[in-house]
Scaffold this motif. Sequence first.
Motif, PDB file in Angstrom:
ATOM      1  N   UNK A 122      12.288  41.717  54.889  1.00 25.05           N
ATOM      2  CA  UNK A 122      13.373  42.426  55.814  1.00 25.05           C
ATOM      3  C   UNK A 122      13.418  43.964  55.710  1.00 25.05           C
ATOM      4  N   UNK A 123      12.707  44.452  54.872  1.00 28.93           N
ATOM      5  CA  UNK A 123      12.739  45.931  54.868  1.00 28.93           C
ATOM      6  C   UNK A 123      13.315  46.381  53.710  1.00 28.93           C
ATOM      7  N   UNK A 124      14.310  45.743  52.770  1.00 31.50           N
ATOM      8  CA  UNK A 124      15.118  46.295  51.797  1.00 31.50           C
ATOM      9  C   UNK A 124      14.050  46.552  50.585  1.00 31.50           C
ATOM     10  N   UNK A 125      14.202  47.623  49.881  1.00 30.27           N
ATOM     11  CA  UNK A 125      13.419  47.857  48.656  1.00 30.27           C
ATOM     12  C   UNK A 125      14.229  48.771  47.923  1.00 30.27           C
ATOM     13  N   UNK A 126      13.603  48.749  46.564  1.00 33.86           N
ATOM     14  CA  UNK A 126      14.146  49.601  45.530  1.00 33.86           C
ATOM     15  C   UNK A 126      13.016  50.238  44.923  1.00 33.86           C
ATOM     16  N   UNK A 127      13.105  51.486  44.895  1.00 32.42           N
ATOM     17  CA  UNK A 127      11.839  52.205  44.612  1.00 32.42           C
ATOM     18  C   UNK A 127      11.997  53.521  43.596  1.00 32.42           C
ATOM     19  N   UNK A 128      11.436  53.576  42.747  1.00 36.14           N
ATOM     20  CA  UNK A 128      11.139  54.591  41.506  1.00 36.14           C
ATOM     21  C   UNK A 128      10.098  55.379  41.729  1.00 36.14           C
ATOM     22  N   UNK A 129      10.085  56.685  42.383  1.00 32.56           N
ATOM     23  CA  UNK A 129       8.783  57.141  42.719  1.00 32.56           C
ATOM     24  C   UNK A 129       9.173  58.815  42.944  1.00 32.56           C
ATOM     25  N   UNK A 130       8.074  59.599  42.983  1.00 30.66           N
ATOM     26  CA  UNK A 130       8.180  60.986  43.643  1.00 30.66           C
ATOM     27  C   UNK A 130       8.721  61.153  44.878  1.00 30.66           C
ATOM     28  N   UNK A 131       8.011  60.096  45.715  1.00 29.14           N
ATOM     29  CA  UNK A 131       8.592  60.312  47.067  1.00 29.14           C
ATOM     30  C   UNK A 131       9.581  58.919  47.336  1.00 29.14           C
ATOM     31  N   UNK A 132      10.833  59.051  47.804  1.00 28.01           N
ATOM     32  CA  UNK A 132      11.687  57.743  47.630  1.00 28.01           C
ATOM     33  C   UNK A 132      11.425  56.847  48.913  1.00 28.01           C
ATOM     34  N   UNK A 133      10.693  57.191  49.961  1.00 29.21           N
ATOM     35  CA  UNK A 133      10.575  56.592  51.087  1.00 29.21           C
ATOM     36  C   UNK A 133       9.529  55.535  50.857  1.00 29.21           C
ATOM     37  N   UNK A 134       9.791  54.427  51.390  1.00 30.06           N
ATOM     38  CA  UNK A 134       8.913  53.017  51.273  1.00 30.06           C
ATOM     39  C   UNK A 134       7.545  53.265  51.633  1.00 30.06           C
TER      40      UNK A 134
END
Length: 260
Positions: A122-134
């Motif tokens: 549905x588009x929900x996400x958890x991200x650990x990255x240099x770029x926080x965007x999906x």
Amino acid sequence: MRMAKVVRVHPRAHAVDLVYLDDLSQVPMVQVMGPMATTNTGMVDMPEPTAPAKSGDVAPTKDRDMYAIVGRVGQTPVVMGFLQPQVSQMAFEAPNLRLNRHASDVYSSLDDGGNFEMHWPNGTYLRVAEDPNHADLEGKDFDAKFKLKRNTAKALHVRLVVKNAGAQTVALSIAPTGEVTLVAKDLTATLTGNLGLAVTGNITSSANAWGHTGALNVTGNVGVTGTVTASVDVVGGGKSLKTHTHGGVQTGAGTTGAPI
């Protein structure tokens, strides 16, 4: 070793029904090997393949096709592993990409740069990255077929609960409608910079006491129900409550003038 198409899964038995590709013979309830399995540990993931158009049909459905490599232990067939179909949504050019996709279309990805993401359809996400965007993977696979179709309209709640010896101590809840609720014993925040807070509605607070150190500047009206106590002074309109004087003072029943 033989190759077969999986036509049905039996999660309770960790087994599958097969149709061998070389002679189209059918074998039911063939157990599947796992990377690790004990009586109380292991990994269970038995995605249901798309059913064939008719019994014994091995033609690709172009939806969810599963192909097994089958060996034998004595005379007993055992699925040793699975072979990626020639055309699939799971083939990417990106080096060292780890992609784990469930049949629900929930997936996690970890790329060569160490950027990690858990993503829900549905588009929900958890991200650990240099770029926080999906990092959108749709159509980015080699065959340009990667697409999320299931559970895309779900409204998901996110909740983190911490317990101490079985008793809840912290609960953080995020509702799909935008409400965030935190229940905790104590909350301490230390900021080395600034705090900006913009509220369209009202702010309501309740406490036994509210201590503040430093200047407090308010633009707008302040209403107080109770007593206001100041240890130094109160200044209103430039007039000191502690040191102001009155004009027009004389002995008698008259009142004083306004503060000077």
